[in-house]
Design a protein around this motif. Structure first.
Motif, PDB file in Angstrom:
ATOM      1  N   GLY A 380       0.737  -1.908  -0.065  1.00  0.00           N
ATOM      2  CA  GLY A 380      -0.304  -0.040  -0.011  1.00  0.00           C
ATOM      3  C   GLY A 380       0.971   1.374  -0.068  1.00  0.00           C
ATOM      4  N   GLY A 381       2.297   1.572  -0.912  1.00  0.00           N
ATOM      5  CA  GLY A 381       3.053   2.075  -0.526  1.00  0.00           C
ATOM      6  C   GLY A 381       3.308   3.527  -1.180  1.00  0.00           C
ATOM      7  N   PRO A 382       3.715   4.107  -1.410  1.00  0.00           N
ATOM      8  CA  PRO A 382       3.192   5.047  -3.240  1.00  0.00           C
ATOM      9  C   PRO A 382       3.851   4.534  -4.811  1.00  0.00           C
ATOM     10  N   VAL A 383       4.802   3.913  -4.407  1.00  0.00           N
ATOM     11  CA  VAL A 383       4.560   3.405  -5.183  1.00  0.00           C
ATOM     12  C   VAL A 383       3.782   3.078  -6.525  1.00  0.00           C
ATOM     13  N   ALA A 384       3.579   3.506  -7.274  1.00  0.00           N
ATOM     14  CA  ALA A 384       2.935   3.598  -8.489  1.00  0.00           C
ATOM     15  C   ALA A 384       3.009   3.085  -9.586  1.00  0.00           C
ATOM     16  N   GLY A 385       3.744   3.902 -10.387  1.00  0.00           N
ATOM     17  CA  GLY A 385       4.202   3.318 -11.285  1.00  0.00           C
ATOM     18  C   GLY A 385       5.941   3.105 -11.704  1.00  0.00           C
ATOM     19  N   THR A 386       6.012   2.424 -13.033  1.00  0.00           N
ATOM     20  CA  THR A 386       7.808   3.142 -13.046  1.00  0.00           C
ATOM     21  C   THR A 386       7.852   2.926 -14.756  1.00  0.00           C
ATOM     22  N   ASN A 387       8.363   3.679 -15.174  1.00  0.00           N
ATOM     23  CA  ASN A 387       8.849   3.588 -16.997  1.00  0.00           C
ATOM     24  C   ASN A 387      10.450   3.505 -17.277  1.00  0.00           C
ATOM     25  N   PHE A 388      10.570   2.597 -17.674  1.00  0.00           N
ATOM     26  CA  PHE A 388      12.139   1.904 -18.352  1.00  0.00           C
ATOM     27  C   PHE A 388      12.468   2.882 -19.510  1.00  0.00           C
ATOM     28  N   TRP A 389      13.891   3.207 -19.367  1.00  0.00           N
ATOM     29  CA  TRP A 389      14.302   4.145 -19.841  1.00  0.00           C
ATOM     30  C   TRP A 389      15.120   3.320 -21.615  1.00  0.00           C
ATOM     31  N   ALA A 390      15.119   3.195 -22.472  1.00  0.00           N
ATOM     32  CA  ALA A 390      14.068   3.655 -23.053  1.00  0.00           C
ATOM     33  C   ALA A 390      13.604   2.377 -24.041  1.00  0.00           C
ATOM     34  N   TRP A 391      12.222   2.758 -25.505  1.00  0.00           N
ATOM     35  CA  TRP A 391      12.075   1.709 -26.260  1.00  0.00           C
ATOM     36  C   TRP A 391      12.681   1.682 -27.192  1.00  0.00           C
ATOM     37  N   ASN A 392      12.856   1.197 -27.665  1.00  0.00           N
ATOM     38  CA  ASN A 392      14.281   1.741 -29.123  1.00  0.00           C
ATOM     39  C   ASN A 392      12.991   0.815 -30.263  1.00  0.00           C
ATOM     40  N   GLY A 393      12.776  -0.528 -29.711  1.00  0.00           N
ATOM     41  CA  GLY A 393      11.787  -1.193 -30.462  1.00  0.00           C
ATOM     42  C   GLY A 393      12.569  -2.004 -31.238  1.00  0.00           C
ATOM     43  N   GLU A 394      12.647  -1.757 -32.589  1.00  0.00           N
ATOM     44  CA  GLU A 394      12.346  -1.719 -34.507  1.00  0.00           C
ATOM     45  C   GLU A 394      13.680  -0.991 -34.599  1.00  0.00           C
ATOM     46  N   GLY A 395      13.783   0.278 -33.646  1.00  0.00           N
ATOM     47  CA  GLY A 395      14.726   1.159 -34.850  1.00  0.00           C
ATOM     48  C   GLY A 395      16.128   0.210 -33.982  1.00  0.00           C
ATOM     49  N   ARG A 396      17.330   0.770 -35.504  1.00  0.00           N
ATOM     50  CA  ARG A 396      18.990   0.730 -34.907  1.00  0.00           C
ATOM     51  C   ARG A 396      19.465   1.403 -35.163  1.00  0.00           C
ATOM     52  N   ALA A 397      20.443   1.892 -34.828  1.00  0.00           N
ATOM     53  CA  ALA A 397      21.605   2.681 -35.733  1.00  0.00           C
ATOM     54  C   ALA A 397      22.176   2.641 -36.912  1.00  0.00           C
ATOM     55  N   ALA A 398      22.459   4.085 -37.110  1.00  0.00           N
ATOM     56  CA  ALA A 398      22.104   4.503 -38.639  1.00  0.00           C
ATOM     57  C   ALA A 398      23.638   4.309 -39.023  1.00  0.00           C
ATOM     58  N   HIS A 399      24.793   4.421 -38.544  1.00  0.00           N
ATOM     59  CA  HIS A 399      26.040   3.971 -38.526  1.00  0.00           C
ATOM     60  C   HIS A 399      26.993   3.177 -37.644  1.00  0.00           C
ATOM     61  N   PRO A 400      28.213   3.069 -37.502  1.00  0.00           N
ATOM     62  CA  PRO A 400      28.690   2.093 -37.332  1.00  0.00           C
ATOM     63  C   PRO A 400      29.942   2.329 -35.642  1.00  0.00           C
ATOM     64  N   ASP A 401      29.583   3.457 -35.853  1.00  0.00           N
ATOM     65  CA  ASP A 401      30.068   3.848 -34.364  1.00  0.00           C
ATOM     66  C   ASP A 401      28.849   4.435 -33.257  1.00  0.00           C
ATOM     67  N   HIS A 402      27.796   3.968 -34.010  1.00  0.00           N
ATOM     68  CA  HIS A 402      26.796   4.297 -33.081  1.00  0.00           C
ATOM     69  C   HIS A 402      26.211   5.845 -32.437  1.00  0.00           C
ATOM     70  N   ARG A 403      26.573   6.563 -33.829  1.00  0.00           N
ATOM     71  CA  ARG A 403      26.272   7.931 -33.080  1.00  0.00           C
ATOM     72  C   ARG A 403      25.424   8.449 -34.070  1.00  0.00           C
ATOM     73  N   PHE A 404      25.252   9.113 -32.848  1.00  0.00           N
ATOM     74  CA  PHE A 404      23.121   9.809 -34.125  1.00  0.00           C
ATOM     75  C   PHE A 404      24.037  10.950 -34.417  1.00  0.00           C
ATOM     76  N   LYS A 405      23.442  11.329 -36.228  1.00  0.00           N
ATOM     77  CA  LYS A 405      23.760  12.146 -36.715  1.00  0.00           C
ATOM     78  C   LYS A 405      23.088  12.851 -37.352  1.00  0.00           C
ATOM     79  N   SER A 406      23.135  14.442 -37.523  1.00  0.00           N
ATOM     80  CA  SER A 406      21.789  15.262 -38.120  1.00  0.00           C
ATOM     81  C   SER A 406      20.948  14.614 -39.542  1.00  0.00           C
ATOM     82  N   GLY A 407      19.940  14.400 -39.376  1.00  0.00           N
ATOM     83  CA  GLY A 407      18.601  14.327 -40.794  1.00  0.00           C
ATOM     84  C   GLY A 407      18.877  12.320 -40.686  1.00  0.00           C
TER      85      GLY A 407
END
Length: 448
Positions: A380-407
């Motif tokens: 009966g405590g106050p913890v009501a929910g959790t949201n893990f970080w984060a959902w990637n789903g079917e997204g995959r890094a577009a570059h071999p260095d795993h870095r996001f690039k503009s565009g």
């Protein structure tokens, strides 16, 4: 501000989105059904306890946009996967400021003017409509303390003659970025721009359903910001706390004046964003217009976990995590408000990013948080929910260095300033997803 207010009729909206949740009124009650309520340390939904297993997926409006950076079909697939895993609450970005800061996402919801990005706002409309079809709730944050979506530093840049600091700039080591960012709370011009955007979005009508946002029970909570804090340095936190609290309380009142049936939350990390002072966390969440306490947990960012020696420091990271949760439970109890653990993340084994790398220690870390949340909820405590970080789903890094690039349009839960795949959960992470499903079932059992 955009002026387009042409919307579909209710009957046409029902034809387009037949599964959208109706906003009904219970007999003998003036309060519409379907909205999450706060009652002491608990949430309720239609008179029953509401406890949830959630995720973060900040990028969903970008998927929902009818643009070359959008993917409406993927939006539906990702929501279906999350729904299948028992996830019924998603924390989503409802803002991004067009920014000169390195690694800030584009496109953005707004520039310095008040002609907001209608294409991306319709992406948010579609996200909410699709979530409603799946009986999910949304937490929407309205700016960011950090640079990856523009955020407060960008608001300052717009009003201070163009000055800004990039996060992680060696010429401006920590806590210079955070301390300068705190000027936002004391800038009437910056806060006015931010409040204008809030009025536009919270007061918006969904172009796909014809429902005003304020009347949409899909929106559980409006959030002031992602991880707001008074400053970085503890002494500056103390100095800036009055201005910070004025901003928190005035913004919460503004949102409540527009959308009184929806909850309001801060988006705070908790102790780590408050100079490790429990009294500062409590004061930040004390206002009657702030409905619940939030906390975030990042062992790999805070030194609890040595990412070069994960196996040797994993036990310490779990112990620190359990203690951190217990401290926030005490704060929430003292305020008589619910507590949501709305961000928590852990690296894949070896601090690597590829989906093929195992998640042995991450799964164990998730189990630590889920068990603490479940034990507290059962008591009966106050913890009501959790949201893990984060959902990637079917997204995959577009570059071999795993870095996001503009565009890039391969949207992942790992935001643009971080390696793509660092903390996010992929659709192929079967062991992690199994733990999420098991926890979701246990939490659902407490609501019947």
């Amino acid at each position: 501000m955009f002026t387009r207010r042409q919307i579909l009729s209710a009957s046409a909206a029902a034809a387009v989105l037949p599964g959208a949740v109706a906003c009904a009124t219970m007999p003998g009650s003036a309060s519409p059904t379907g909205f999450v309520r706060r009652e002491g340390v608990s949430f309720t939904l239609n008179g029953k306890p509401y406890r949830y297993t959630g995720a973060n997926a900040w990028y969903l409006p970008w998927l929902g946009a009818a643009a070359d950076y959008g993917d409406n079909a993927r939006l539906g697939r990702e929501l279906d996967r999350l729904k299948a895993d028992g996830v019924n609450n998603i924390r989503v970005s409802a803002s991004a400021e067009l920014s000169p800061l390195t690694n800030s996402v584009r496109p953005a919801f707004r520039d310095r003017g008040t002609d907001y990005n209608e294409t991306l706002l319709v992406g948010l409309d579609r996200t909410l409509a699709e979530m409603a079809r799946r009986d999910m709730k949304a937490v929407l944050y309205l700016t960011n303390f950090w640079e990856w979506s523009g955020g407060m530093m960008t608001y300052l840049h717009w009003v201070n003659g163009g000055r800004y600091i990039n996060m992680n700039d060696p010429a401006h080591p920590w806590p210079e970025f955070a301390d300068m960012n705190a000027d936002f709370y004391r800038s009437p011009e910056a806060v006015a721009l931010y409040h204008h955007y809030i009025r536009a979005v919270v007061g918006r009508t969904n172009t796909l359903t014809g429902r005003a946002y304020r009347d949409d029970p899909t929106i559980m909570s409006w959030q002031l910001s992602n991880e707001p804090r008074a400053a970085g340095d503890l002494e500056k936190v103390r100095q800036n706390q009055p201005a910070f609290l004025t901003w928190v309380n005035s913004t919460a009142r503004l949102i409540k004046s527009i959308a009184p049936n929806q909850l309001v939350s801060t988006g705070s990390e908790g102790l780590k964003g408050s100079g490790e002072r429990a009294e500062i966390v409590a004061d930040t969440h004390r206002s009657a217009d702030i409905d619940y306490v939030t906390t975030h947990i990042w062992p790999g960012n805070w030194g609890w976990l040595d990412r070069q020696n994960m196996a040797g420091t994993h036990a310490n990271a779990k112990a620190q995590t359990a203690d951190y949760i217990a401290k926030h439970v005490n704060i929430a109890r003292g305020l008589n408000k619910p507590l949501v653990i709305e961000e928590f993340g852990y690296p894949r084994d070896g601090d690597l990013y590829d989906p093929s790398v195992p998640t042995t220690m991450r799964d164990d870390f998730y189990e630590t948080i889920y068990q603490a949340a479940l034990n507290d909820a059962r008591a009966g405590g106050p913890v009501a929910g959790t949201n893990f970080w984060a959902w990637n789903g079917e997204g995959r890094a577009a570059h071999p260095d795993h870095r996001f690039k503009s565009g890039d349009t391969a949207w992942l839960g790992d935001p643009p300033h971080e390696p793509q795949g660092w903390y996010g959960v992929f659709d192929t992470d079967t062991s992690t997803r199994a733990r999420i499903r098991t926890h979701a079932a246990a939490m659902r059992a407490l609501t019947v």
